[in-house]
Design an enzyme around this catalytic site. Sequence first.
Site, short mmCIF file in Angstrom:
data_model
loop_
_atom_site.label_atom_id
_atom_site.label_comp_id
_atom_site.label_asym_id
_atom_site.label_seq_id
_atom_site.Cartn_x
_atom_site.Cartn_y
_atom_site.Cartn_z
N ARG A 112 0.76 -1.38 -0.14
CA ARG A 112 -0.04 -0.07 -0.12
C ARG A 112 0.83 1.16 0.11
O ARG A 112 1.70 1.54 1.05
CB ARG A 112 -0.73 0.08 1.35
CG ARG A 112 -1.78 1.08 1.26
CD ARG A 112 -2.69 0.94 2.75
NE ARG A 112 -3.55 1.94 2.81
CZ ARG A 112 -4.90 2.07 2.65
NH1 ARG A 112 -5.31 0.89 2.34
NH2 ARG A 112 -5.84 2.98 2.91
N HIS A 139 -7.21 0.84 -6.88
CA HIS A 139 -7.33 0.21 -5.48
C HIS A 139 -8.21 -0.94 -6.04
O HIS A 139 -9.44 -0.97 -5.48
CB HIS A 139 -8.18 1.08 -4.66
CG HIS A 139 -8.20 0.75 -3.31
ND1 HIS A 139 -7.65 -0.51 -2.69
CD2 HIS A 139 -8.73 1.55 -2.01
CE1 HIS A 139 -7.85 -0.44 -1.50
NE2 HIS A 139 -8.50 0.64 -1.08
N GLN A 142 -10.35 -3.20 -3.14
CA GLN A 142 -11.46 -2.43 -2.59
C GLN A 142 -12.66 -2.69 -3.79
O GLN A 142 -13.63 -3.01 -3.38
CB GLN A 142 -11.35 -0.96 -2.65
CG GLN A 142 -12.60 -0.18 -2.11
CD GLN A 142 -13.06 -0.50 -0.99
OE1 GLN A 142 -12.30 -0.26 0.14
NE2 GLN A 142 -14.27 -0.86 -0.70
N ASP A 234 -16.56 8.93 -1.84
CA ASP A 234 -15.37 8.54 -1.04
C ASP A 234 -15.05 10.06 -0.49
O ASP A 234 -15.82 11.11 -0.76
CB ASP A 234 -14.13 8.35 -1.96
CG ASP A 234 -12.87 7.99 -1.45
OD1 ASP A 234 -13.11 7.92 -0.08
OD2 ASP A 234 -11.79 7.59 -2.03
N CYS A 274 -15.93 3.58 0.58
CA CYS A 274 -14.92 2.72 0.95
C CYS A 274 -14.37 2.93 2.39
O CYS A 274 -13.66 2.09 2.80
CB CYS A 274 -13.71 2.93 0.08
SG CYS A 274 -13.27 4.72 -0.05
N ARG A 302 -14.00 -6.87 2.06
CA ARG A 302 -12.68 -6.83 1.84
C ARG A 302 -11.79 -8.01 2.24
O ARG A 302 -10.94 -8.50 1.40
CB ARG A 302 -11.89 -5.60 2.60
CG ARG A 302 -12.34 -4.06 2.08
CD ARG A 302 -12.00 -3.80 0.92
NE ARG A 302 -10.47 -3.83 0.83
CZ ARG A 302 -9.50 -2.81 1.43
NH1 ARG A 302 -10.20 -1.90 1.55
NH2 ARG A 302 -8.33 -3.13 1.28
#
Length: 316
Positions: A112, A139, A142, A234, A274, A302
Amino acid sequence: MSDHTNVEIPAGFEGRDLLTLLDFTTEEIQTLLTFAEQLKQNPHQNMLPGQSLGMIFENASTRTRVSFEVGMTQLGGHSLFLSPRDLQIGRGEPVKDTANVLSRFVDAIMIRTNSHEMVEELATYAGVPVINALTDLYHPCQALADLLTVKEKKGKLEGLKAAFVGDGNNVAHSLMIACAKTGMDAALAVPEGYEPDPDVWKEIEKVAEENGTRLELTHSPADAVKEADMIYTDVWASMGFEEEQAKREEAFAGFQVSEELCANAKDDYMFLHCLPAHRGEEVEASIIDGPHSYVYDQAENRLHAQKAVLAAVMKK
């Protein structure tokens, strides 16, 4: 199904990287989602006994770290949390050297970080699978969890409409790719100046055309969410952009996912985010805490989506 049912790992993923969903076919994505559903029903599977996952984190994390660590444990493996303070990469060791050395210790690397180029370089030199757990551009983990959540609640993906309202960021990129790959129509509403990366958008358009899915880029949130089955947002200032908070609040005025905006969607729309979320900014509290919100199911997924990826690519 009981927890003792043995689930079979799908073939064809062994040793592969997950850098972006652009690298996977529609069929492969569907296979991973089905596998994730099976693992959700039967969580404790000894699929990766004795295997280790190296987890490189250059950014803070709640859901990503916990879901990958728990996921590896449930699959019978082990994970190592590696921050820049723990690694020589934080002191300037070339990515090539880190990749080569880590590959001799661990069976896969999850990373990450901000730079997608760095992840591509890591994957080039690593002798084990590399999983992108968030970069500035993508991502994918996700997006798999997002698809899994919609599929669970709606029973299908093809023919549905997803709307993303907010910044044309990494989460938006991966969601749009995921939709285009699985036959979901997708609309992205962004303020002027916050459009998606033009090169990434070209790739998304290509995928949408190949799959016959409708894709829309607009500056009107109301147009985007019209007849939507799912609305997604988001935070306005993602990691790395915190110093732009005030400027972005001004630019994103009118882009809040509110009761008024959601009235344009289908009556049974789903709301996704998210997380972490800022109630009263990108979303009204009554929406994220209301009956249309599936954000906690989405966060849980996830774990299941990532376990599917881990088991599939780390299969010996």
